[in-house]
Design an enzyme around this catalytic site. Sequence first.
Site, PDB file in Angstrom:
ATOM      1  N   TYR A 130     -11.542   5.353 -14.044  1.00 15.76           N
ATOM      2  CA  TYR A 130     -11.848   4.154 -13.240  1.00 15.76           C
ATOM      3  C   TYR A 130     -12.552   3.082 -14.074  1.00 15.76           C
ATOM      4  CZ  TYR A 130     -13.824   1.651  -9.120  1.00 15.76           C
ATOM      5  OH  TYR A 130     -14.174   0.715  -8.163  1.00 15.76           O
ATOM      6  N   ASP A 158       0.850  -1.200   0.000  1.00 18.30           N
ATOM      7  CA  ASP A 158       0.000   0.000   0.000  1.00 18.30           C
ATOM      8  C   ASP A 158       0.879   1.242   0.000  1.00 18.30           C
ATOM      9  OD1 ASP A 158      -3.272   0.274   0.789  1.00 18.30           O
ATOM     10  OD2 ASP A 158      -2.064   2.117   0.944  1.00 18.30           O
ATOM     11  N   LYS A 160     -11.163  -0.674 -14.790  1.00 14.36           N
ATOM     12  CA  LYS A 160     -11.835  -1.875 -14.269  1.00 14.36           C
ATOM     13  C   LYS A 160     -12.252  -2.811 -15.414  1.00 14.36           C
ATOM     14  CE  LYS A 160     -11.734  -1.241  -9.775  1.00 14.36           C
ATOM     15  NZ  LYS A 160     -11.077  -2.181  -8.863  1.00 14.36           N
ATOM     16  N   THR A 200     -16.457   2.590   2.948  1.00 21.67           N
ATOM     17  CA  THR A 200     -14.994   2.754   2.921  1.00 21.67           C
ATOM     18  C   THR A 200     -14.656   4.194   2.531  1.00 21.67           C
ATOM     19  OG1 THR A 200     -14.817   2.267   0.571  1.00 21.67           O
ATOM     20  CG2 THR A 200     -14.729   0.375   2.069  1.00 21.67           C
TER      21      THR A 200
HETATM   22  N1  LIG Z   1     -16.253   1.257  -2.183  1.00 24.86           N
HETATM   23  C1  LIG Z   1     -17.130   0.554  -2.920  1.00 24.86           C
HETATM   24  O1  LIG Z   1     -18.359   0.597  -2.701  1.00 24.86           O
HETATM   25  C2  LIG Z   1     -16.623  -0.311  -4.043  1.00 24.86           C
HETATM   26  C3  LIG Z   1     -17.553  -0.813  -4.970  1.00 24.86           C
HETATM   27  C4  LIG Z   1     -17.095  -1.638  -5.977  1.00 24.86           C
HETATM   28  C5  LIG Z   1     -15.745  -1.974  -6.057  1.00 24.86           C
HETATM   29  N2  LIG Z   1     -14.857  -1.457  -5.157  1.00 24.86           N
HETATM   30  C6  LIG Z   1     -13.450  -1.848  -5.276  1.00 24.86           C
HETATM   31  O2  LIG Z   1     -13.035  -2.427  -4.030  1.00 24.86           O
HETATM   32  C7  LIG Z   1     -11.635  -2.198  -3.848  1.00 24.86           C
HETATM   33  C8  LIG Z   1     -11.400  -1.548  -2.491  1.00 24.86           C
HETATM   34  O3  LIG Z   1     -12.053  -0.285  -2.480  1.00 24.86           O
HETATM   35  P1  LIG Z   1     -12.270   0.524  -1.135  1.00 24.86           P
HETATM   36  O4  LIG Z   1     -13.622   1.089  -1.209  1.00 24.86           O
HETATM   37  O5  LIG Z   1     -11.840  -0.277   0.026  1.00 24.86           O
HETATM   38  O6  LIG Z   1     -11.224   1.734  -1.402  1.00 24.86           O
HETATM   39  P2  LIG Z   1     -10.374   2.589  -0.361  1.00 24.86           P
HETATM   40  O7  LIG Z   1     -10.098   3.885  -1.031  1.00 24.86           O
HETATM   41  O8  LIG Z   1     -11.038   2.599   0.939  1.00 24.86           O
HETATM   42  O9  LIG Z   1      -9.022   1.749  -0.261  1.00 24.86           O
HETATM   43  C9  LIG Z   1      -8.143   1.650  -1.361  1.00 24.86           C
HETATM   44  C10 LIG Z   1      -6.765   1.274  -0.888  1.00 24.86           C
HETATM   45  O10 LIG Z   1      -5.880   1.378  -2.032  1.00 24.86           O
HETATM   46  C11 LIG Z   1      -4.705   2.050  -1.613  1.00 24.86           C
HETATM   47  N3  LIG Z   1      -4.061   2.752  -2.722  1.00 24.86           N
HETATM   48  C12 LIG Z   1      -4.532   3.835  -3.381  1.00 24.86           C
HETATM   49  N4  LIG Z   1      -3.635   4.282  -4.260  1.00 24.86           N
HETATM   50  C13 LIG Z   1      -2.555   3.451  -4.166  1.00 24.86           C
HETATM   51  C14 LIG Z   1      -1.292   3.415  -4.803  1.00 24.86           C
HETATM   52  N5  LIG Z   1      -0.923   4.348  -5.689  1.00 24.86           N
HETATM   53  N6  LIG Z   1      -0.440   2.420  -4.481  1.00 24.86           N
HETATM   54  C15 LIG Z   1      -0.774   1.498  -3.531  1.00 24.86           C
HETATM   55  N7  LIG Z   1      -1.942   1.503  -2.884  1.00 24.86           N
HETATM   56  C16 LIG Z   1      -2.820   2.473  -3.194  1.00 24.86           C
HETATM   57  C17 LIG Z   1      -5.204   3.045  -0.564  1.00 24.86           C
HETATM   58  O11 LIG Z   1      -4.144   3.544   0.236  1.00 24.86           O
HETATM   59  C18 LIG Z   1      -6.217   2.214   0.189  1.00 24.86           C
HETATM   60  O12 LIG Z   1      -5.620   1.484   1.231  1.00 24.86           O
HETATM   61  C19 LIG Z   1     -11.181  -1.326  -5.026  1.00 24.86           C
HETATM   62  O13 LIG Z   1     -10.605  -2.141  -6.018  1.00 24.86           O
HETATM   63  C20 LIG Z   1     -12.489  -0.717  -5.527  1.00 24.86           C
HETATM   64  O14 LIG Z   1     -12.399  -0.380  -6.881  1.00 24.86           O
HETATM   65  C21 LIG Z   1     -15.278  -0.633  -4.142  1.00 24.86           C
END
Ligand SMILES: NC(=O)c1ccc[n+]([C@@H]2O[C@H](COP(=O)([O-])OP(=O)(O)OC[C@H]3O[C@@H](n4cnc5c(N)ncnc54)[C@H](O)[C@@H]3O)[C@@H](O)[C@H]2O)c1
Length: 252
Positions: free
Chosen positions: A157, A39, A161, A193
């Site tokens: 995004y 991360d 994806k 989140t």
């Molecule tokens: N939040 C939602 O409702 C939702 C819905 C569908 C899919 N997703 C997917 O679920 C996954 C997790 O999402 P989330 O909501 O927990 O997001 P979040 O933003 O809470 O967490 C994302 C994590 O990625 C890390 N990150 C960001 N940029 C980075 C980089 N340059 N290098 C390394 N790490 C990096 C962040 O530090 C963080 O820990 C993602 O792939 C997201 O696309 C989320």
Amino acid sequence: MGLHGIRGRWCFLSGAADGLGNAIARELAARGMNLALFDVQEGKVATLANDLQALGVEALPVPVDLADAASAAAAVAAAVDRVGPPRALIHDAAVLTPRPFREWTFDGWRRELDIILQGAFVLAKGVWEPMIAQGDGSIVFISSGSALRGFPLESAYTPAKHGQEGLMKVLSIEGAEFNIAVNTATTGAPIDTPMSWGHYTPEMRQQMISPSRLAPAFAYFAALDARQATGLRFDAFQVSEAIMLQSQATRV
Ligand SMILES: NC(=O)c1ccc[n+]([C@@H]2O[C@H](COP(=O)([O-])OP(=O)(O)OC[C@H]3O[C@@H](n4cnc5c(N)ncnc54)[C@H](O)[C@@H]3O)[C@@H](O)[C@H]2O)c1
């Protein structure tokens, strides 16, 4: 391999500092899996690693900016050197910047793609030969509704994806002869989140669920090999519900 088979094995997990990645790390550690935590948030992964070690597993914080391909490749190679081939790779890290297309710069757009899609390539590439040598492995890219449909303000995004789904399809075919499962997992529900706080409407926020409710599915995904399931797009919410139901039925 059943869920218990992940005990003592390693998972390389990106995006572990916050949100869903953090919940997955805690779930896998509670089930005895060791974790390399990739991360960009250095302090948070260091703290998380301490928390996981207190649960009795090994945890390796790997601070890295996944948008930097050379750093990401070096980080995954160093992790393999340190702990050996991982049983699983889960690429969770992503950013979602809601922005009209007319306001995107190329550099900003490219950075978002590099974290999501280039990150998937670099991480998978780094574990591919070690998993072949090991004779099995499971790779999971975390997907989204944006992998199948277009949404306004998501001109970085959404294509990133979509790209992950395409990469999964190719790698699942090429990984079959090496017993490497390659799948994607969509959340199946909006999750509570930091990413969601930034862009969900008030209506969607009402439907948000805790990321911990999706985490059990990732123990199942981490245990997969290509003989069991590959080339699929899972719904993590449904898989988690099934695991929880099964564990309740077993307890009765
Ligand atoms: N939040 C939602 O409702 C939702 C819905 C569908 C899919 N997703 C997917 O679920 C996954 C997790 O999402 P989330 O909501 O927990 O997001 P979040 O933003 O809470 O967490 C994302 C994590 O990625 C890390 N990150 C960001 N940029 C980075 C980089 N340059 N290098 C390394 N790490 C990096 C962040 O530090 C963080 O820990 C993602 O792939 C997201 O696309 C989320």
